[in-house]
Design an enzyme around this catalytic site. Structure first.
Site, PDB file in Angstrom:
ATOM      1  N   SER A 115      -8.568 -19.871  76.563  1.00  0.00           N
ATOM      2  CA  SER A 115      -9.779 -20.423  77.184  1.00  0.00           C
ATOM      3  C   SER A 115     -10.034 -19.837  78.564  1.00  0.00           C
ATOM      4  O   SER A 115     -11.158 -19.912  79.066  1.00  0.00           O
ATOM      5  CB  SER A 115      -9.681 -21.949  77.280  1.00  0.00           C
ATOM      6  OG  SER A 115      -8.550 -22.328  78.026  1.00  0.00           O
TER       7      SER A 115
ATOM      8  N   HIS B 181      -2.149 -14.873  80.933  1.00  0.00           N
ATOM      9  CA  HIS B 181      -1.166 -15.819  81.494  1.00  0.00           C
ATOM     10  C   HIS B 181      -0.196 -16.230  80.413  1.00  0.00           C
ATOM     11  O   HIS B 181      -0.537 -16.270  79.231  1.00  0.00           O
ATOM     12  CB  HIS B 181      -1.875 -17.057  82.072  1.00  0.00           C
ATOM     13  CG  HIS B 181      -2.812 -17.700  81.109  1.00  0.00           C
ATOM     14  ND1 HIS B 181      -4.090 -17.225  80.891  1.00  0.00           N
ATOM     15  CD2 HIS B 181      -2.667 -18.754  80.285  1.00  0.00           C
ATOM     16  CE1 HIS B 181      -4.685 -17.971  79.978  1.00  0.00           C
ATOM     17  NE2 HIS B 181      -3.825 -18.906  79.579  1.00  0.00           N
TER      18      HIS B 181
HETATM   19  P1  5GP Z   1      -5.340 -20.816  77.529  1.00  0.00           P
HETATM   20  O1  5GP Z   1      -6.053 -21.889  76.738  1.00  0.00           O
HETATM   21  O2  5GP Z   1      -6.318 -19.778  78.038  1.00  0.00           O
HETATM   22  O3  5GP Z   1      -4.141 -20.210  76.853  1.00  0.00           O
HETATM   23  O4  5GP Z   1      -4.726 -21.554  78.799  1.00  0.00           O
HETATM   24  C1  5GP Z   1      -5.482 -21.892  79.901  1.00  0.00           C
HETATM   25  C2  5GP Z   1      -4.777 -23.023  80.591  1.00  0.00           C
HETATM   26  O5  5GP Z   1      -5.313 -23.154  81.882  1.00  0.00           O
HETATM   27  C3  5GP Z   1      -4.956 -24.374  79.886  1.00  0.00           C
HETATM   28  O6  5GP Z   1      -3.684 -24.907  79.517  1.00  0.00           O
HETATM   29  C4  5GP Z   1      -5.662 -25.226  80.928  1.00  0.00           C
HETATM   30  O7  5GP Z   1      -5.197 -26.565  80.953  1.00  0.00           O
HETATM   31  C5  5GP Z   1      -5.361 -24.501  82.220  1.00  0.00           C
HETATM   32  N1  5GP Z   1      -6.396 -24.657  83.231  1.00  0.00           N
HETATM   33  C6  5GP Z   1      -7.739 -24.614  83.045  1.00  0.00           C
HETATM   34  N2  5GP Z   1      -8.375 -24.760  84.205  1.00  0.00           N
HETATM   35  C7  5GP Z   1      -7.422 -24.896  85.161  1.00  0.00           C
HETATM   36  C8  5GP Z   1      -7.474 -25.103  86.578  1.00  0.00           C
HETATM   37  O8  5GP Z   1      -8.526 -25.177  87.198  1.00  0.00           O
HETATM   38  N3  5GP Z   1      -6.279 -25.216  87.227  1.00  0.00           N
HETATM   39  C9  5GP Z   1      -5.082 -25.147  86.562  1.00  0.00           C
HETATM   40  N4  5GP Z   1      -3.966 -25.276  87.291  1.00  0.00           N
HETATM   41  N5  5GP Z   1      -5.002 -24.948  85.226  1.00  0.00           N
HETATM   42  C10 5GP Z   1      -6.154 -24.839  84.543  1.00  0.00           C
END
Ligand code: 5GP
Ligand code: ZN
Length: 113
Positions: free
Chosen positions: A94, A99
């Site tokens: 997302s 990361h």
């Molecule tokens: P993905 O879904 O891309 O693998 O992981 C993105 C992660 O970023 C999600 O687990 C989400 O909770 C986290 N995340 C989204 N927005 C923010 C933010 O503003 N600050 C922090 N610390 N984490 C975030």
């Protein structure tokens, strides 16, 4: 990368709880933790997704994994932790700045959903 959430967090334009700040990587607490320990290991370099990484990024990608391992060790998670890298929307990515999730502190099922 003005629009990128993680670039803005790394630049301290958006607040986050930092657990590690190194030359090439940072680690922050996930804002919506899915486990008692849920950290994100993020390279300072903007790479939108793993598919966009190149051979030259091999040392950086290796550092990310070793950073996750070290953070897990520091938190006594040797009995079980996960390092997860979601690539692309269908895999749950997302935020489009690469990361590594470090999840630990609870029993986890397999396979992930
Ligand atoms: P993905 O879904 O891309 O693998 O992981 C993105 C992660 O970023 C999600 O687990 C989400 O909770 C986290 N995340 C989204 N927005 C923010 C933010 O503003 N600050 C922090 N610390 N984490 C975030
Ligand atoms: Zn970025």
């Amino acid at each position: 990368m003005d629009e990128c959430l993680f670039c803005n967090i790394i630049a301290k334009k958006i607040p986050a709880k930092f657990e590690y700040e190194g030359n090439s990587l940072v680690a922050i607490q996930d804002i919506n933790p899915k486990a008692p320990v849920h950290l994100l290991v993020i390279p300072r370099k903007h790479i939108s997704r793993l598919s966009q990484a190149e051979e030259a990024d091999a040392p950086l990608l290796g550092e990310m994994i070793l950073c996750g391992k070290r953070l897990a060790e520091e938190r006594n998670l040797e009995e079980g932790f996960r390092l997860i890298l979601n690539n692309g929307p269908k895999a749950g990515q997302s935020v489009f700045h690469i990361h590594l999730h470090l999840l630990g502190g609870r029993v986890m099922s397999w396979p992930p959903g």
